[in-house]
Motif scaffolding. Structure first.
Motif, PDB file in Angstrom:
ATOM      1  N   ASP A   1       0.930  -1.204   0.105  1.00  0.00           N
ATOM      2  CA  ASP A   1      -0.084  -0.078  -0.074  1.00  0.00           C
ATOM      3  C   ASP A   1       0.768   1.204   0.145  1.00  0.00           C
ATOM      4  O   ASP A   1       0.532   2.237  -0.543  1.00  0.00           O
ATOM      5  CB  ASP A   1      -0.895   0.020   1.182  1.00  0.00           C
ATOM      6  CG  ASP A   1      -1.992  -1.140   1.173  1.00  0.00           C
ATOM      7  OD1 ASP A   1      -2.273  -1.439  -0.009  1.00  0.00           O
ATOM      8  OD2 ASP A   1      -2.626  -1.643   2.225  1.00  0.00           O
ATOM      9  N   LEU A   2       1.952   1.323   0.670  1.00  0.00           N
ATOM     10  CA  LEU A   2       3.006   2.365   0.812  1.00  0.00           C
ATOM     11  C   LEU A   2       3.412   2.926  -0.470  1.00  0.00           C
ATOM     12  O   LEU A   2       3.706   3.867  -0.979  1.00  0.00           O
ATOM     13  CB  LEU A   2       3.920   2.174   2.010  1.00  0.00           C
ATOM     14  CG  LEU A   2       3.323   2.202   3.458  1.00  0.00           C
ATOM     15  CD1 LEU A   2       4.251   1.813   4.329  1.00  0.00           C
ATOM     16  CD2 LEU A   2       2.432   3.510   3.630  1.00  0.00           C
ATOM     17  N   GLN A   3       3.901   1.693  -1.164  1.00  0.00           N
ATOM     18  CA  GLN A   3       4.496   1.837  -2.580  1.00  0.00           C
ATOM     19  C   GLN A   3       3.510   2.198  -3.777  1.00  0.00           C
ATOM     20  O   GLN A   3       3.794   2.719  -4.854  1.00  0.00           O
ATOM     21  CB  GLN A   3       5.124   0.436  -2.932  1.00  0.00           C
ATOM     22  CG  GLN A   3       6.512   0.048  -2.167  1.00  0.00           C
ATOM     23  CD  GLN A   3       6.832  -1.377  -2.615  1.00  0.00           C
ATOM     24  OE1 GLN A   3       5.987  -2.299  -3.258  1.00  0.00           O
ATOM     25  NE2 GLN A   3       8.000  -1.552  -2.210  1.00  0.00           N
ATOM     26  N   ARG A   4       2.173   2.238  -3.407  1.00  0.00           N
ATOM     27  CA  ARG A   4       1.186   2.390  -4.345  1.00  0.00           C
ATOM     28  C   ARG A   4       0.371   3.450  -3.703  1.00  0.00           C
ATOM     29  O   ARG A   4      -0.914   3.196  -3.757  1.00  0.00           O
ATOM     30  CB  ARG A   4       0.454   1.302  -4.917  1.00  0.00           C
ATOM     31  CG  ARG A   4       1.502   0.327  -5.506  1.00  0.00           C
ATOM     32  CD  ARG A   4       0.735  -1.049  -5.767  1.00  0.00           C
ATOM     33  NE  ARG A   4       1.688  -1.772  -6.686  1.00  0.00           N
ATOM     34  CZ  ARG A   4       2.472  -2.790  -6.116  1.00  0.00           C
ATOM     35  NH1 ARG A   4       2.595  -2.909  -4.706  1.00  0.00           N
ATOM     36  NH2 ARG A   4       3.468  -3.504  -6.709  1.00  0.00           N
ATOM     37  N   LEU A   5       0.963   4.725  -3.446  1.00  0.00           N
ATOM     38  CA  LEU A   5      -0.065   5.652  -2.553  1.00  0.00           C
ATOM     39  C   LEU A   5      -1.102   5.975  -3.531  1.00  0.00           C
ATOM     40  O   LEU A   5      -2.187   6.659  -3.206  1.00  0.00           O
ATOM     41  CB  LEU A   5       0.871   6.661  -2.234  1.00  0.00           C
ATOM     42  CG  LEU A   5       1.588   6.021  -0.710  1.00  0.00           C
ATOM     43  CD1 LEU A   5       2.473   7.385  -0.221  1.00  0.00           C
ATOM     44  CD2 LEU A   5       0.622   5.868   0.356  1.00  0.00           C
ATOM     45  N   GLU A   6      -0.925   6.579  -4.684  1.00  0.00           N
ATOM     46  CA  GLU A   6      -1.724   7.040  -5.720  1.00  0.00           C
ATOM     47  C   GLU A   6      -2.991   6.071  -5.902  1.00  0.00           C
ATOM     48  O   GLU A   6      -4.023   6.576  -5.911  1.00  0.00           O
ATOM     49  CB  GLU A   6      -0.827   7.221  -7.120  1.00  0.00           C
ATOM     50  CG  GLU A   6      -0.045   8.177  -7.092  1.00  0.00           C
ATOM     51  CD  GLU A   6       1.567   7.811  -6.813  1.00  0.00           C
ATOM     52  OE1 GLU A   6       2.494   8.321  -6.764  1.00  0.00           O
ATOM     53  OE2 GLU A   6       1.514   6.371  -6.467  1.00  0.00           O
ATOM     54  N   VAL A   7      -2.743   4.810  -5.898  1.00  0.00           N
ATOM     55  CA  VAL A   7      -3.626   3.599  -6.138  1.00  0.00           C
ATOM     56  C   VAL A   7      -4.525   3.782  -5.032  1.00  0.00           C
ATOM     57  O   VAL A   7      -5.782   3.614  -4.898  1.00  0.00           O
ATOM     58  CB  VAL A   7      -3.213   2.272  -6.527  1.00  0.00           C
ATOM     59  CG1 VAL A   7      -4.137   1.177  -6.754  1.00  0.00           C
ATOM     60  CG2 VAL A   7      -2.527   2.400  -7.823  1.00  0.00           C
ATOM     61  N   LEU A   8      -3.970   3.782  -3.737  1.00  0.00           N
ATOM     62  CA  LEU A   8      -4.791   3.632  -2.501  1.00  0.00           C
ATOM     63  C   LEU A   8      -5.484   4.947  -2.500  1.00  0.00           C
ATOM     64  O   LEU A   8      -6.721   4.698  -2.202  1.00  0.00           O
ATOM     65  CB  LEU A   8      -3.839   3.543  -1.441  1.00  0.00           C
ATOM     66  CG  LEU A   8      -4.362   3.363   0.027  1.00  0.00           C
ATOM     67  CD1 LEU A   8      -5.308   2.331   0.038  1.00  0.00           C
ATOM     68  CD2 LEU A   8      -3.271   3.421   1.070  1.00  0.00           C
ATOM     69  N   ALA A   9      -4.991   6.230  -2.765  1.00  0.00           N
ATOM     70  CA  ALA A   9      -5.672   7.273  -2.405  1.00  0.00           C
ATOM     71  C   ALA A   9      -6.669   7.388  -3.605  1.00  0.00           C
ATOM     72  O   ALA A   9      -8.010   7.994  -3.068  1.00  0.00           O
ATOM     73  CB  ALA A   9      -4.851   8.645  -2.454  1.00  0.00           C
ATOM     74  N   GLY A  10      -6.635   7.212  -4.695  1.00  0.00           N
ATOM     75  CA  GLY A  10      -7.424   7.033  -5.852  1.00  0.00           C
ATOM     76  C   GLY A  10      -8.437   6.183  -5.530  1.00  0.00           C
ATOM     77  O   GLY A  10      -9.737   6.652  -5.849  1.00  0.00           O
TER      78      GLY A  10
ATOM     79  N   VAL B   1      -5.571   6.950  -9.816  1.00  0.00           N
ATOM     80  CA  VAL B   1      -5.577   5.350  -9.849  1.00  0.00           C
ATOM     81  C   VAL B   1      -4.983   4.803 -11.454  1.00  0.00           C
ATOM     82  O   VAL B   1      -3.808   4.394 -11.230  1.00  0.00           O
ATOM     83  CB  VAL B   1      -7.020   4.690  -9.850  1.00  0.00           C
ATOM     84  CG1 VAL B   1      -6.687   3.095 -10.238  1.00  0.00           C
ATOM     85  CG2 VAL B   1      -7.445   4.647  -8.609  1.00  0.00           C
ATOM     86  N   ILE B   2      -5.354   5.696 -12.320  1.00  0.00           N
ATOM     87  CA  ILE B   2      -4.748   5.572 -13.510  1.00  0.00           C
ATOM     88  C   ILE B   2      -3.174   5.810 -13.600  1.00  0.00           C
ATOM     89  O   ILE B   2      -2.272   5.212 -13.988  1.00  0.00           O
ATOM     90  CB  ILE B   2      -5.321   6.330 -14.633  1.00  0.00           C
ATOM     91  CG1 ILE B   2      -6.653   5.510 -14.885  1.00  0.00           C
ATOM     92  CG2 ILE B   2      -4.350   6.245 -16.209  1.00  0.00           C
ATOM     93  CD1 ILE B   2      -7.453   6.070 -15.889  1.00  0.00           C
ATOM     94  N   TRP B   3      -2.998   7.217 -12.963  1.00  0.00           N
ATOM     95  CA  TRP B   3      -1.569   7.531 -12.712  1.00  0.00           C
ATOM     96  C   TRP B   3      -0.665   6.457 -12.025  1.00  0.00           C
ATOM     97  O   TRP B   3       0.357   6.286 -12.359  1.00  0.00           O
ATOM     98  CB  TRP B   3      -1.316   8.999 -12.237  1.00  0.00           C
ATOM     99  CG  TRP B   3       0.101   9.440 -11.615  1.00  0.00           C
ATOM    100  CD1 TRP B   3       0.351   9.440 -10.497  1.00  0.00           C
ATOM    101  CD2 TRP B   3       1.131   9.470 -12.471  1.00  0.00           C
ATOM    102  NE1 TRP B   3       1.507   9.882 -10.453  1.00  0.00           N
ATOM    103  CE2 TRP B   3       2.281   9.697 -11.802  1.00  0.00           C
ATOM    104  CE3 TRP B   3       1.118   9.051 -13.980  1.00  0.00           C
ATOM    105  CZ2 TRP B   3       3.395  10.069 -12.223  1.00  0.00           C
ATOM    106  CZ3 TRP B   3       2.573   9.522 -14.347  1.00  0.00           C
ATOM    107  CH2 TRP B   3       3.735   9.745 -13.640  1.00  0.00           C
ATOM    108  N   GLY B   4      -1.150   5.946 -10.914  1.00  0.00           N
ATOM    109  CA  GLY B   4      -0.377   5.011 -10.306  1.00  0.00           C
ATOM    110  C   GLY B   4      -0.116   3.842 -10.902  1.00  0.00           C
ATOM    111  O   GLY B   4       1.026   3.203 -10.684  1.00  0.00           O
ATOM    112  N   LEU B   5      -1.054   3.442 -11.822  1.00  0.00           N
ATOM    113  CA  LEU B   5      -0.810   2.187 -12.557  1.00  0.00           C
ATOM    114  C   LEU B   5      -0.057   2.308 -13.560  1.00  0.00           C
ATOM    115  O   LEU B   5       0.879   1.546 -14.142  1.00  0.00           O
ATOM    116  CB  LEU B   5      -2.130   1.745 -12.982  1.00  0.00           C
ATOM    117  CG  LEU B   5      -3.225   1.214 -12.206  1.00  0.00           C
ATOM    118  CD1 LEU B   5      -4.651   1.135 -12.839  1.00  0.00           C
ATOM    119  CD2 LEU B   5      -2.750  -0.040 -11.266  1.00  0.00           C
TER     120      LEU B   5
END
Length: 210
Positions: free
Chosen positions: A107-116, A142-146
């Protein structure tokens, strides 16, 4: 012509509410939008990402999280094996019984996906009452994180079974998120400052007369 123009205007005025409802069903019924590692294993919807984090952090009651997951669990159960899952088995179905002990590295590595995912779920729920920009903001996050992980390779992933994947349904969610935002063109035009009209100087006009 007047009838067709009025009908088209009526359809466009109802577009945000219709798009918000479609987006709501995409999120709540847990239509797979992506595949990304999370605390519960592999999550395929923003609601699964959000639920795993809510259960692990104990921010919301477990009953409320199960209530959010249950409609999608019913649809998935009917589609896969024509059975309705039991209420008590929801946490087991989504592998949420031991998320508190799971490491939070994913979750910490994918904060954009989590917040999105948080914004997407909140936007889907609130959008039914009043369409807004939260769904669009969450979907873009989410898209930016992916994209950051898939194209830029951050964070690096060497396990192909846990590789990030984006389903074509993400495009539908993106279109619905943008369409759910109300754009008041008349208000923008009215609020735009009027440009002053340049007038010739009196001295220059007098010199031309002479």
């Amino acid at each position: 012509m007047a009838l067709s123009s009025s009908s088209s205007k009526g359809w466009l005025s109802n577009l945000p509410s219709k798009a918000s409802r479609i987006y709501f069903f995409l999120i709540v019924l847990q239509i797979p939008l992506f595949r990304v590692p999370c605390r519960s294993g592999m999550c395929t919807t923003p609601l699964q990402v959000t639920s795993s984090q809510l259960i692990a952090s104990e921010i919301f009651p477990v009953t409320l999280v199960k209530g959010l997951l249950y409609p999608g669990a019913i649809v998935n159960g009917l589609v896969k094996n024509l059975t309705v899952p039991r209420w008590d088995d929801i946490l087991n179905i989504y592998n949420l019984t031991s998320v508190k002990e799971a490491p939070a590295v994913a979750d910490l590595q994918r904060l954009e996906v989590l917040a999105g995912s948080y914004f997407s779920v909140a936007g889907a729920l609130l959008g039914v009452l009043k369409p807004g920009r939260m769904s669009m903001f969450g979907t873009l996050l989410v898209i930016w994180g992916l994209v950051k992980e898939g194209i830029l390779g951050k964070p690096a992933n060497t396990d192909p079974t846990r590789a990030v994947y984006v389903y074509p349904t993400m495009l539908i969610a993106l279109i619905c998120a943008f369409s759910s935002v109300k754009y008041d063109v008349k208000k923008v035009v009215r609020s735009a400052p009027a440009r002053p009209i340049a007038k010739p100087l009196q001295s220059s006009s007098k010199s031309k007369l002479k």
